[in-house]
Design an enzyme around this catalytic site. Structure first.
Site, PDB file in Angstrom:
ATOM      1  N   TRP A   1      -1.152  11.786   3.643  1.00  0.00           N
ATOM      2  CA  TRP A   1      -1.708  12.810   2.739  1.00  0.00           C
ATOM      3  C   TRP A   1      -1.418  14.236   3.185  1.00  0.00           C
ATOM      4  O   TRP A   1      -1.598  15.176   2.416  1.00  0.00           O
ATOM      5  CB  TRP A   1      -3.223  12.614   2.597  1.00  0.00           C
ATOM      6  CG  TRP A   1      -3.946  12.641   3.920  1.00  0.00           C
ATOM      7  CD1 TRP A   1      -4.283  11.557   4.668  1.00  0.00           C
ATOM      8  CD2 TRP A   1      -4.379  13.786   4.656  1.00  0.00           C
ATOM      9  NE1 TRP A   1      -4.900  11.967   5.833  1.00  0.00           N
ATOM     10  CE2 TRP A   1      -4.971  13.324   5.846  1.00  0.00           C
ATOM     11  CE3 TRP A   1      -4.327  15.161   4.426  1.00  0.00           C
ATOM     12  CZ2 TRP A   1      -5.506  14.189   6.804  1.00  0.00           C
ATOM     13  CZ3 TRP A   1      -4.853  16.026   5.377  1.00  0.00           C
ATOM     14  CH2 TRP A   1      -5.431  15.527   6.546  1.00  0.00           C
TER      15      TRP A   1
ATOM     16  N   LYS B   1       4.646   7.269   0.569  1.00  0.00           N
ATOM     17  CA  LYS B   1       4.534   6.449   1.786  1.00  0.00           C
ATOM     18  C   LYS B   1       5.757   5.567   2.022  1.00  0.00           C
ATOM     19  O   LYS B   1       6.041   5.204   3.148  1.00  0.00           O
ATOM     20  CB  LYS B   1       3.308   5.543   1.658  1.00  0.00           C
ATOM     21  CG  LYS B   1       2.002   6.140   2.134  1.00  0.00           C
ATOM     22  CD  LYS B   1       0.961   5.027   2.030  1.00  0.00           C
ATOM     23  CE  LYS B   1      -0.388   5.406   2.556  1.00  0.00           C
ATOM     24  NZ  LYS B   1      -1.339   4.281   2.341  1.00  0.00           N
TER      25      LYS B   1
ATOM     26  N   MET C   1     -23.506   3.994  11.319  1.00  0.00           N
ATOM     27  CA  MET C   1     -23.231   2.631  11.771  1.00  0.00           C
ATOM     28  C   MET C   1     -23.901   1.682  10.788  1.00  0.00           C
ATOM     29  O   MET C   1     -25.133   1.623  10.719  1.00  0.00           O
ATOM     30  CB  MET C   1     -23.766   2.449  13.195  1.00  0.00           C
ATOM     31  CG  MET C   1     -23.907   1.019  13.681  1.00  0.00           C
ATOM     32  SD  MET C   1     -22.339   0.144  13.779  1.00  0.00           S
ATOM     33  CE  MET C   1     -22.913  -1.549  13.797  1.00  0.00           C
TER      34      MET C   1
ATOM     35  N   ALA D   1      -7.861   6.754   8.908  1.00  0.00           N
ATOM     36  CA  ALA D   1      -7.508   5.365   9.232  1.00  0.00           C
ATOM     37  C   ALA D   1      -6.833   5.235  10.592  1.00  0.00           C
ATOM     38  O   ALA D   1      -7.094   4.287  11.321  1.00  0.00           O
ATOM     39  CB  ALA D   1      -6.596   4.801   8.141  1.00  0.00           C
TER      40      ALA D   1
ATOM     41  N   HIS E   1     -14.228   0.753  14.799  1.00  0.00           N
ATOM     42  CA  HIS E   1     -14.216   0.782  16.271  1.00  0.00           C
ATOM     43  C   HIS E   1     -12.850   0.450  16.868  1.00  0.00           C
ATOM     44  O   HIS E   1     -12.705   0.431  18.085  1.00  0.00           O
ATOM     45  CB  HIS E   1     -15.277  -0.173  16.834  1.00  0.00           C
ATOM     46  CG  HIS E   1     -16.686   0.284  16.578  1.00  0.00           C
ATOM     47  ND1 HIS E   1     -17.296   1.274  17.315  1.00  0.00           N
ATOM     48  CD2 HIS E   1     -17.593  -0.087  15.643  1.00  0.00           C
ATOM     49  CE1 HIS E   1     -18.532   1.479  16.869  1.00  0.00           C
ATOM     50  NE2 HIS E   1     -18.734   0.664  15.848  1.00  0.00           N
TER      51      HIS E   1
ATOM     52  N   ASP F   1       0.831  -1.211   0.000  1.00  0.00           N
ATOM     53  CA  ASP F   1       0.000   0.000   0.000  1.00  0.00           C
ATOM     54  C   ASP F   1       0.867   1.264   0.000  1.00  0.00           C
ATOM     55  O   ASP F   1       0.510   2.276   0.594  1.00  0.00           O
ATOM     56  CB  ASP F   1      -0.969  -0.002   1.200  1.00  0.00           C
ATOM     57  CG  ASP F   1      -2.013   1.092   1.121  1.00  0.00           C
ATOM     58  OD1 ASP F   1      -2.224   1.644   0.028  1.00  0.00           O
ATOM     59  OD2 ASP F   1      -2.615   1.421   2.162  1.00  0.00           O
TER      60      ASP F   1
ATOM     61  N   CYS G   1     -15.548  -5.099  12.388  1.00  0.00           N
ATOM     62  CA  CYS G   1     -15.879  -3.915  13.191  1.00  0.00           C
ATOM     63  C   CYS G   1     -14.660  -3.027  13.447  1.00  0.00           C
ATOM     64  O   CYS G   1     -14.786  -1.818  13.617  1.00  0.00           O
ATOM     65  CB  CYS G   1     -16.470  -4.313  14.538  1.00  0.00           C
ATOM     66  SG  CYS G   1     -17.628  -5.705  14.465  1.00  0.00           S
TER      67      CYS G   1
HETATM   68  C1  HEC Z   1     -18.074   2.005   8.836  1.00  0.00           C
HETATM   69  C2  HEC Z   1     -17.819   2.218  10.233  1.00  0.00           C
HETATM   70  C3  HEC Z   1     -18.397   1.220  11.230  1.00  0.00           C
HETATM   71  C4  HEC Z   1     -18.290  -0.152  11.247  1.00  0.00           C
HETATM   72  C5  HEC Z   1     -17.572  -1.052  10.263  1.00  0.00           C
HETATM   73  C6  HEC Z   1     -18.958  -0.587  12.452  1.00  0.00           C
HETATM   74  N1  HEC Z   1     -19.473   0.489  13.108  1.00  0.00           N
HETATM   75 FE1  HEC Z   1     -20.511   0.414  14.867  1.00  0.00          FE
HETATM   76  N2  HEC Z   1     -20.734   2.454  14.793  1.00  0.00           N
HETATM   77  C7  HEC Z   1     -20.247   3.275  13.820  1.00  0.00           C
HETATM   78  C8  HEC Z   1     -20.630   4.629  14.126  1.00  0.00           C
HETATM   79  C9  HEC Z   1     -20.289   5.856  13.305  1.00  0.00           C
HETATM   80  C10 HEC Z   1     -21.386   4.596  15.320  1.00  0.00           C
HETATM   81  C11 HEC Z   1     -22.032   5.768  16.063  1.00  0.00           C
HETATM   82  C12 HEC Z   1     -23.468   5.858  15.664  1.00  0.00           C
HETATM   83  C13 HEC Z   1     -24.210   6.893  16.519  1.00  0.00           C
HETATM   84  O1  HEC Z   1     -23.690   7.974  16.749  1.00  0.00           O
HETATM   85  O2  HEC Z   1     -25.334   6.569  16.923  1.00  0.00           O
HETATM   86  C14 HEC Z   1     -21.426   3.200  15.704  1.00  0.00           C
HETATM   87  C15 HEC Z   1     -22.083   2.740  16.834  1.00  0.00           C
HETATM   88  C16 HEC Z   1     -22.124   1.437  17.243  1.00  0.00           C
HETATM   89  C17 HEC Z   1     -22.796   0.980  18.431  1.00  0.00           C
HETATM   90  C18 HEC Z   1     -23.570   1.852  19.421  1.00  0.00           C
HETATM   91  C19 HEC Z   1     -22.575   2.447  20.379  1.00  0.00           C
HETATM   92  C20 HEC Z   1     -23.141   3.470  21.314  1.00  0.00           C
HETATM   93  O3  HEC Z   1     -22.531   3.667  22.390  1.00  0.00           O
HETATM   94  O4  HEC Z   1     -24.158   4.115  20.996  1.00  0.00           O
HETATM   95  C21 HEC Z   1     -22.572  -0.362  18.518  1.00  0.00           C
HETATM   96  C22 HEC Z   1     -23.075  -1.298  19.592  1.00  0.00           C
HETATM   97  C23 HEC Z   1     -21.775  -0.737  17.365  1.00  0.00           C
HETATM   98  N3  HEC Z   1     -21.510   0.378  16.617  1.00  0.00           N
HETATM   99  C24 HEC Z   1     -21.333  -2.036  17.109  1.00  0.00           C
HETATM  100  C25 HEC Z   1     -20.623  -2.376  15.977  1.00  0.00           C
HETATM  101  C26 HEC Z   1     -20.204  -3.743  15.705  1.00  0.00           C
HETATM  102  C27 HEC Z   1     -20.400  -4.909  16.628  1.00  0.00           C
HETATM  103  C28 HEC Z   1     -19.604  -3.712  14.482  1.00  0.00           C
HETATM  104  C29 HEC Z   1     -19.072  -4.899  13.682  1.00  0.00           C
HETATM  105  C30 HEC Z   1     -19.985  -5.991  13.472  1.00  0.00           C
HETATM  106  C31 HEC Z   1     -19.605  -2.335  14.016  1.00  0.00           C
HETATM  107  N4  HEC Z   1     -20.228  -1.574  14.964  1.00  0.00           N
HETATM  108  C32 HEC Z   1     -19.057  -1.912  12.826  1.00  0.00           C
HETATM  109  C33 HEC Z   1     -19.490   2.903  12.734  1.00  0.00           C
HETATM  110  C34 HEC Z   1     -19.159   1.608  12.408  1.00  0.00           C
END
Ligand code: HEC
Length: 452
Positions: free
Chosen positions: A149, A88, A405, A299, A368, A61, A364
């Protein structure tokens, strides 16, 4: 891209190949033109004029999309029209921008994939030390690069390039097959997901190995004139001025000015969040301003959560403008509450927790954070409240789509959703233990003083 009106050439910096593992892309053969290259074309017709490939057969990459600077400099007594780039891959390139001929290529950060660049052939001399298709390897720099970047700047008065560099390393291992697996993230890299052990001491060691560095690079002497070290990568682009200044925002939430010739720090100011973009300066009614677009994301604080400054900087998007004798006061930084909610009961076996970890890090972690340690941009799932544990399945099946999310409906079964929830329960237990240890050692340190 960069455009030279004098030569009527458009320079395009080209990105990496996907999947990363080029055994799956071209059977590990060939240079894969024009990946990781600078390509010069006629802007009116698109006609090819020249190219220079920084990383032939890229598999790490190592994009060459980084900022390109055009300048006229004197090298070995000869005035040269050059194009300069620090991609990079960790080498600083100076090319003749009329012909594409390589003038110099020197490491500005440690790099183990190549020992040097052969100036007669213009090609890097690969070491094999980073060839993860022959077994797991520690790759330096990592896929986040020795320079990302964030724009660098050139000051014709000092002759230096001000380069927001970083030292990073990643352990990579080839996947057996180039297939798309539901446990892998959105992109198929052709390698096993970069792994980081959960052991907090190892996490700390890797975090300590990742550093930021502002380098005043002398492209004639091919070496740094001065450097400033930062404790973390992801610092901002640079601006240098005719008044002998260099401005830079930092990942730990400051705006800083240095003397362009010596690197002496002249001024700094808190800006509340990581300031990644390059600052700008301008004059309005005879007054000079400098503006930082403050914001923390990308990232590093997403997937690299455990390696970034994590909870120390919260994303707080703001345009912050300074002038001499400015009177406005910046509000205090937004702080997220950091009390760990009551712990949930862990019902999964050690083996199930391992399966769940693979699912979590594959699906995730890209947002996260690896091992559920968030870099602060999206919620840290170790801190889920009992109410959120109740709503967990609903959130995973699409309840928060408008908030960014994604839905895993059709990707994860109800059993897998519960397995992932159990992994988060396990990680909140781990965190509680870490916090207790940290509190214990703090109390132990404080005790003798209290006794006295
Ligand atoms: C593309 C980015 C992304 C991915 C991939 C992702 N999430 Fe999220 N997730 C978010 C975002 C942004 C929020 C905040 C949403 C909000 O403000 O309500 C969130 C919120 C959450 C929340 C609620 C948290 C809270 O305190 O309100 C949970 C539970 C969660 N994600 C679980 C998961 C799990 C388990 C996975 C994998 C299976 C996952 N997420 C994959 C972006 C992502």
């Amino acid at each position: 891209m960069a455009y030279d009106p004098e030569l009527d050439l458009l320079y395009v910096g080209v990105g990496n190949g996907s999947p990363w593992n080029y055994d799956f892309r071209s059977e590990g053969k060939g240079d894969n033109l024009f990946l990781s290259s600078i390509v010069a074309v006629r802007p009116d017709t698109g006609e090819y004029v020249w190219h220079y490939q920084t990383t032939p057969g890229d598999r790490w990459d190592f994009t060459a999309t980084q900022h390109m600077v055009l300048a006229d400099i004197v090298i070995e007594g000869k005035p040269r029209k050059v194009i300069m780039q620090a991609p990079k891959n960790g080498f600083f390139y100076v090319l003749d921008r009329q012909t594409g001929k390589l003038l110099s290529a020197d490491k500005f950060v440690p790099a183990n994939w190549a020992s040097h660049v052969d100036l007669s052939t213009g090609r890097p001399v690969m070491t094999g030390e980073a060839d993860y298709n022959k077994g797991p390897k520690m790759v330096v720099p990592s896929f986040l690069g020795g320079h990302s970047w964030q724009p660098m700047s050139f000051n014709p008065q000092t002759g230096y390039i001000y380069l927001p560099a970083q030292e990073t390393v990643a352990g990579l291992e080839a996947a057996k097959a180039p297939e798309f697996l539901p446990t892998k993230s959105v992109v198929n890299l052709g390698l096993n997901a970069p792994d980081l052990p959960e052991d907090p001491q190892i996490t700390q060691q890797v975090r300590d190995a990742w550093k930021g560095r502002l380098i005043a690079w002398d492209p004639v002497k091919k070496a740094p004139a001065w450097t400033v070290d930062y404790k973390a990568p992801g610092n901002g682009g640079t601006l240098s001025t005719a008044g002998n200044l260099v401005f830079q925002g930092t990942a730990d939430g400051r705006a800083v000015a240095y003397a362009a010739d010596t690197g002496r720090k002249l001024w700094e100011q808190r800006v509340n969040s990581g300031a990644m973009a390059g600052p700008v300066t301008y004059e309005v009614k005879g007054e000079q301003y400098v503006t930082f677009m403050v914001g923390w994301g990308g990232a590093l604080p997403l997937i690299g959560g455990p390696l970034s400054l994590g909870a120390q900087v919260q994303p707080e998007a703001r345009v912050v403008t300074f002038k001499l004798d400015g009177k406005a006061k910046l509000p205090a930084p937004a702080q997220q509450a950091r009390d760990l909610p009551p712990l949930q009961t862990l019902a999964a076996s050690a083996e199930q927790v391992q399966q769940a970890r693979t699912l979590f890090n594959g699906l995730c972690a890209s947002c996260h954070g690896i091992n559920a340690i968030s870099g602060g941009v999206v919620p840290d799932l170790r801190y889920l409240s009992p109410a959120k544990h109740q709503q967990f399945a609903g959130i995973l099946y699409g309840a928060r789509i408008p908030k960014g999310m994604p839905s895993f409906n059709g990707v994860l079964t109800m059993d897998q959703v519960e397995l992932i929830r159990q992994y988060l329960v396990k990680r909140s237990h781990d965190l509680a233990a870490e916090l207790a240890t940290a509190k214990g050692s703090k109390a132990a340190q404080a005790e003798p003083a209290a006794q006295r």
